[in-house]
Design an enzyme around this catalytic site. Structure first.
Site, PDB file in Angstrom:
ATOM      1  N   ASP A  28       0.846  -1.195   0.000  1.00  0.00           N
ATOM      2  CA  ASP A  28       0.000   0.000   0.000  1.00  0.00           C
ATOM      3  C   ASP A  28       0.880   1.244   0.000  1.00  0.00           C
ATOM      4  O   ASP A  28       1.761   1.391   0.845  1.00  0.00           O
ATOM      5  CB  ASP A  28      -0.921  -0.013   1.225  1.00  0.00           C
ATOM      6  N   SER A  81      -6.573   4.112  -2.180  1.00  0.00           N
ATOM      7  CA  SER A  81      -6.782   2.674  -1.949  1.00  0.00           C
ATOM      8  C   SER A  81      -8.089   2.165  -2.540  1.00  0.00           C
ATOM      9  O   SER A  81      -8.152   1.055  -3.049  1.00  0.00           O
ATOM     10  CB  SER A  81      -6.814   2.380  -0.450  1.00  0.00           C
ATOM     11  N   ASP A 171      -4.813  13.898   3.125  1.00  0.00           N
ATOM     12  CA  ASP A 171      -4.865  13.885   1.662  1.00  0.00           C
ATOM     13  C   ASP A 171      -4.445  15.245   1.101  1.00  0.00           C
ATOM     14  O   ASP A 171      -4.377  15.435  -0.118  1.00  0.00           O
ATOM     15  CB  ASP A 171      -6.284  13.546   1.175  1.00  0.00           C
ATOM     16  N   ARG A 286     -16.470   8.372  -0.611  1.00  0.00           N
ATOM     17  CA  ARG A 286     -15.747   7.106  -0.382  1.00  0.00           C
ATOM     18  C   ARG A 286     -16.294   6.383   0.839  1.00  0.00           C
ATOM     19  O   ARG A 286     -16.630   6.991   1.844  1.00  0.00           O
ATOM     20  CB  ARG A 286     -14.260   7.375  -0.238  1.00  0.00           C
ATOM     21  N   LYS A 361      -6.261  -2.055   6.880  1.00  0.00           N
ATOM     22  CA  LYS A 361      -6.265  -2.295   5.428  1.00  0.00           C
ATOM     23  C   LYS A 361      -7.040  -3.560   5.062  1.00  0.00           C
ATOM     24  O   LYS A 361      -7.035  -3.955   3.890  1.00  0.00           O
ATOM     25  CB  LYS A 361      -4.820  -2.421   4.914  1.00  0.00           C
ATOM     26  N   ASP A 430       2.212   3.123   3.257  1.00  0.00           N
ATOM     27  CA  ASP A 430       1.109   4.083   3.197  1.00  0.00           C
ATOM     28  C   ASP A 430       0.779   4.667   4.568  1.00  0.00           C
ATOM     29  O   ASP A 430       0.747   5.882   4.742  1.00  0.00           O
ATOM     30  CB  ASP A 430      -0.142   3.415   2.631  1.00  0.00           C
ATOM     31  N   HIS A 434       1.607   8.556   5.654  1.00  0.00           N
ATOM     32  CA  HIS A 434       0.588   9.562   5.968  1.00  0.00           C
ATOM     33  C   HIS A 434       0.899  10.356   7.234  1.00  0.00           C
ATOM     34  O   HIS A 434       0.297  11.399   7.472  1.00  0.00           O
ATOM     35  CB  HIS A 434      -0.780   8.900   6.160  1.00  0.00           C
ATOM     36  N   ASP A 471      -0.971  -0.141  -4.788  1.00  0.00           N
ATOM     37  CA  ASP A 471      -2.246   0.463  -5.173  1.00  0.00           C
ATOM     38  C   ASP A 471      -2.128   1.928  -5.585  1.00  0.00           C
ATOM     39  O   ASP A 471      -3.029   2.470  -6.234  1.00  0.00           O
ATOM     40  CB  ASP A 471      -3.294   0.293  -4.057  1.00  0.00           C
ATOM     41  N   HIS A 472      -1.056   2.589  -5.182  1.00  0.00           N
ATOM     42  CA  HIS A 472      -0.814   4.004  -5.510  1.00  0.00           C
ATOM     43  C   HIS A 472       0.474   4.395  -4.829  1.00  0.00           C
ATOM     44  O   HIS A 472       0.985   3.630  -3.996  1.00  0.00           O
ATOM     45  CB  HIS A 472      -1.955   4.920  -5.014  1.00  0.00           C
ATOM     46  N   HIS A 501      -0.950  10.817  -0.765  1.00  0.00           N
ATOM     47  CA  HIS A 501      -0.530   9.966  -1.878  1.00  0.00           C
ATOM     48  C   HIS A 501       0.084  10.829  -2.970  1.00  0.00           C
ATOM     49  O   HIS A 501       0.135  12.052  -2.855  1.00  0.00           O
ATOM     50  CB  HIS A 501      -1.737   9.214  -2.456  1.00  0.00           C
TER      51      HIS A 501
HETATM   52  O1  LIG Z   1      -8.173   7.180   4.284  1.00  0.00           O
HETATM   53  C1  LIG Z   1      -6.956   7.396   4.280  1.00  0.00           C
HETATM   54  O2  LIG Z   1      -6.179   6.915   5.117  1.00  0.00           O
HETATM   55  C2  LIG Z   1      -6.409   8.334   3.244  1.00  0.00           C
HETATM   56  O3  LIG Z   1      -7.315   9.368   3.025  1.00  0.00           O
HETATM   57  C3  LIG Z   1      -6.187   7.625   1.961  1.00  0.00           C
HETATM   58  O4  LIG Z   1      -5.391   6.490   2.121  1.00  0.00           O
HETATM   59  P1  LIG Z   1      -5.759   5.113   1.433  1.00  0.00           P
HETATM   60  O5  LIG Z   1      -6.439   5.436   0.149  1.00  0.00           O
HETATM   61  O6  LIG Z   1      -4.407   4.463   1.198  1.00  0.00           O
HETATM   62  O7  LIG Z   1      -6.583   4.350   2.372  1.00  0.00           O
HETATM   63 MN   LIG Z   2      -3.713   2.606  -0.338  1.00  0.00          MN
HETATM   64 MN   LIG Z   3      -3.207   6.058   2.047  1.00  0.00          MN
END
Ligand SMILES: O=C(O)[C@H](O)COP(=O)(O)O
Ligand SMILES: [Mn+2]
Ligand SMILES: [Mn+2]
Length: 559
Positions: A28, A81, A171, A286, A361, A430, A434, A471-472, A501
């Site tokens: 991730d 993600s 973000d 989301r 995750k 990831d 963050h 994934d990114h 990201h």
């Molecule tokens: O929800 C989060 O932690 C971030 O806004 C995005 O991170 P993720 O897409 O890797 O979950």
């Molecule tokens: Mn992710």
């Molecule tokens: Mn993330």
């Protein structure tokens, strides 16, 4: 074959055998970028991932993981993600929530839909509450969509509006929340000039308040509930701008973790608790970090925390967040219909599947992978294992997270020979990325690499195949840059840390003793993206992908 002519049966691949154990590893937040001091993946010792890259150039490549390649509105949108795992699992590119909401707002269709009509019933006598993430990150929500919704709702009869804001800094750059709150305050002031009683009612940092996911820590949702519904919080302010400014003065304060606050009037009374007869919209598109609140708002039977009051409200999500649970039951915009995912096809074709990650995750390799659907397709063919994440901490203090435990579970699943596909998400690069803590992110990247090594070694042992991807991007670039790519400095001359990201591509590597000779990446899919991975994995399981899937990345050459 059913009467519609549809069949789950996949055709045999003309050249590739069935029965190989395949490890699918998703790192991730692991992108590819120039090597420099802000590229934590480069700085960290990552021998396993390095050897994949250097070892076999025809078995390592980059794919797109952002923007239109994953169904986002523009190529300026970084990956995330949800869209990343959706694309990986579904093998096709679906217009994602961000885009669908844009379209519904632009055409005005959002106001004709069932969800809006439902909440509108409350406008005459009740308050409309809007709860969500306040930023232009475009991952969970977007400020411009909130602005349009505020305007539209007031034009369609909302007379009293309360906004419950969650500050971001994850973000988007830390410290940007003040600006977003000021913008929103301006908009609300304009609405007041038009006679709409509109105010911010409560707030807090997204990681402290409301936006937990996968039931890691219900206290987060409770703190939000107390502020939003009950009008109770440890901090009370007359205005949200003042709240964010003051709360950011505490040592180590940041936007992601601001404590909950409520806005009170001159008599100290909260200006916007949620009461019987009100309407509520959660404006994130989301799903993962809204599902828990949606349950609290919608479920009559609920035992995750004491709600104290369960107001009789009309609640709509921006989208329906969980297609299996049909949650929430009312929503403003229909979610993307991500059907016929690779996971569903594969179980119908006899592929026994194991999926694992730690809590934070877990839904990524299950729920997102399966097209925002919770649960199993065929329970007797699948096992999903969740390793409990630490909670109540920021992951820079435990950067190794549960990577080792995830790798051990994968190892055991592979060695058990009970599964044909063993799929994991390794969260470290990831989740620690963050936090913006560069030292910790370097440790995180190494931990993820160690986990990859354990899985690759196990695949070696059983004669299997591996597919390693991400994934990114995230950890490969930890600094905000100008258009020329130079690091940006703040007013004190310090670099601006990038907690979000990135727009970078991600690697895909294939290999293992079970990979048939002659398998290599095609050269005629130069623009390949994450959605091309599903067909690739199906091929490696010995099947042709469905005709409408994005093309496979591999070919088999005779040698
Ligand atoms: O929800 C989060 O932690 C971030 O806004 C995005 O991170 P993720 O897409 O890797 O979950
Ligand atoms: Mn992710
Ligand atoms: Mn993330």
């Amino acid at each position: 074959m059913g009467s519609s002519g549809f069949s789950w049966k996949l055709n045999d691949h003309p050249k590739l055998p069935k029965g190989k154990i395949i490890a699918v590893v998703v790192l991730d937040g692991w992108g590819e970028a120039n090597p420099n001091q802000y590229n934590c993946i480069h700085v960290a010792e990552t021998p396993a991932m390095d050897s994949l890259k250097k070892g076999a150039p025809e078995k390592w490549r980059l794919v797109k993981a952002h923007g239109k390649a994953v169904g986002l509105p523009t190529d300026d949108d970084m990956g995330n993600s949800e869209v990343g795992h959706n694309a990986l699992g579904a093998g096709r590119i679906f217009a994602q929530g961000a885009k669908l909401v844009d379209l519904a707002l632009a055409s005005g269709k959002i106001y004709e839909g069932e969800g809006f009509k439902y909440i509108k019933e409350s406008f005459e006598t009740g308050t409309l509450h809007l709860i969500g993430l306040l930023s232009d990150g475009g991952v969970h929500s977007r400020l411009d969509q909130l602005q349009l919704l505020l305007k539209g709702a007031s034009e369609h009869g909302a007379k009293r509006i309360r906004v419950h804001v969650l500050t971001d800094g994850r973000d988007v750059l830390d410290g940007t929340s003040i600006g977003f709150v000021e913008t929103l305050e301006n908009d609300l002031a304009k609405l007041r000039e038009k006679g709409v009683d509109a105010q911010i009612a409560s707030g807090g940092g997204r990681m402290q308040v409301t936006m937990d996911r996968y039931e890691n820590d219900w206290d987060v949702v409770k703190r939000g509930w107390d502020a939003q519904v009950l009008g109770e919080a440890p901090h009370k302010f007359k205005s949200a701008v003042e709240a964010v400014k003051k709360l950011r003065e505490a040592p180590n304060a940041n936007d992601q973790y601001l404590p909950p606050f409520v806005i009170v009037d001159d008599n100290g009374k909260p200006v916007g608790p949620i009461v019987d007869g009100d309407a509520v919209v959660t404006f994130n598109f989301r799903a993962d970090r809204m599902v828990m609140l949606a349950k609290a708002l919608e479920y009559e039977d609920f035992d995750k925390f004491d709600r104290v009051r369960f107001p009789k409200i009309r609640y709509s999500g921006m989208l329906q967040y969980d297609g299996e649970l049909k949650l929430p039951s009312h929503y403003l915009v229909s979610p993307p219909e991500i059907d016929r995912t690779s996971g569903e096809y594969l179980v119908h074709n006899g592929v026994r599947t194991f999926a694992c990650s730690e809590t934070v995750k877990f839904g990524h390799v299950t729920f997102f992978w399966n097209g925002n659907r919770s649960g199993y397709f065929k329970q007797e063919m699948e096992e999903y294992v969740e390793i409990p994440s630490d909670f109540g901490i920021t992951f820079n203090v435990e950067p190794k997270m549960k990577a080792l435990e995830i790798a051990e579970k994968a190892r055991d699943a592979i060695l058990s020979r009970k599964f044909d596909q063993v799929r994991v998400n390794l969260p470290n690069s990831d989740m620690v990325g963050h936090t913006g803590d560069i030292e910790a992110t370097i440790v995180a990247c190494k931990a993820a690499d160690d986990a990859v090594k354990m899985i690759l070694d196990t695949i070696e042992q059983v004669g299997g195949i591996y597919v390693v991807t991400a994934d990114h991007g995230n950890a490969e670039d930890m600094v905000k840059r100008n258009k020329k790519g130079e690091p940006l400095l703040d007013k004190n001359g310090n670099i601006q840390i990038l907690t979000s990201h990135t727009l970078q591509p991600v690697p895909v590597a294939i290999g293992g003793p079970g990979l048939a000779p002659g398998v290599r990446f095609r050269e005629d899919v130069p623009d390949g993206g994450l959605a091309n991975v599903a067909a690739t994995v199906m091929n490696l399981h010995g099947f042709e992908a469905p005709a409408d899937y994005e093309s496979t990345l591999i070919e088999v050459v005779d040698n």
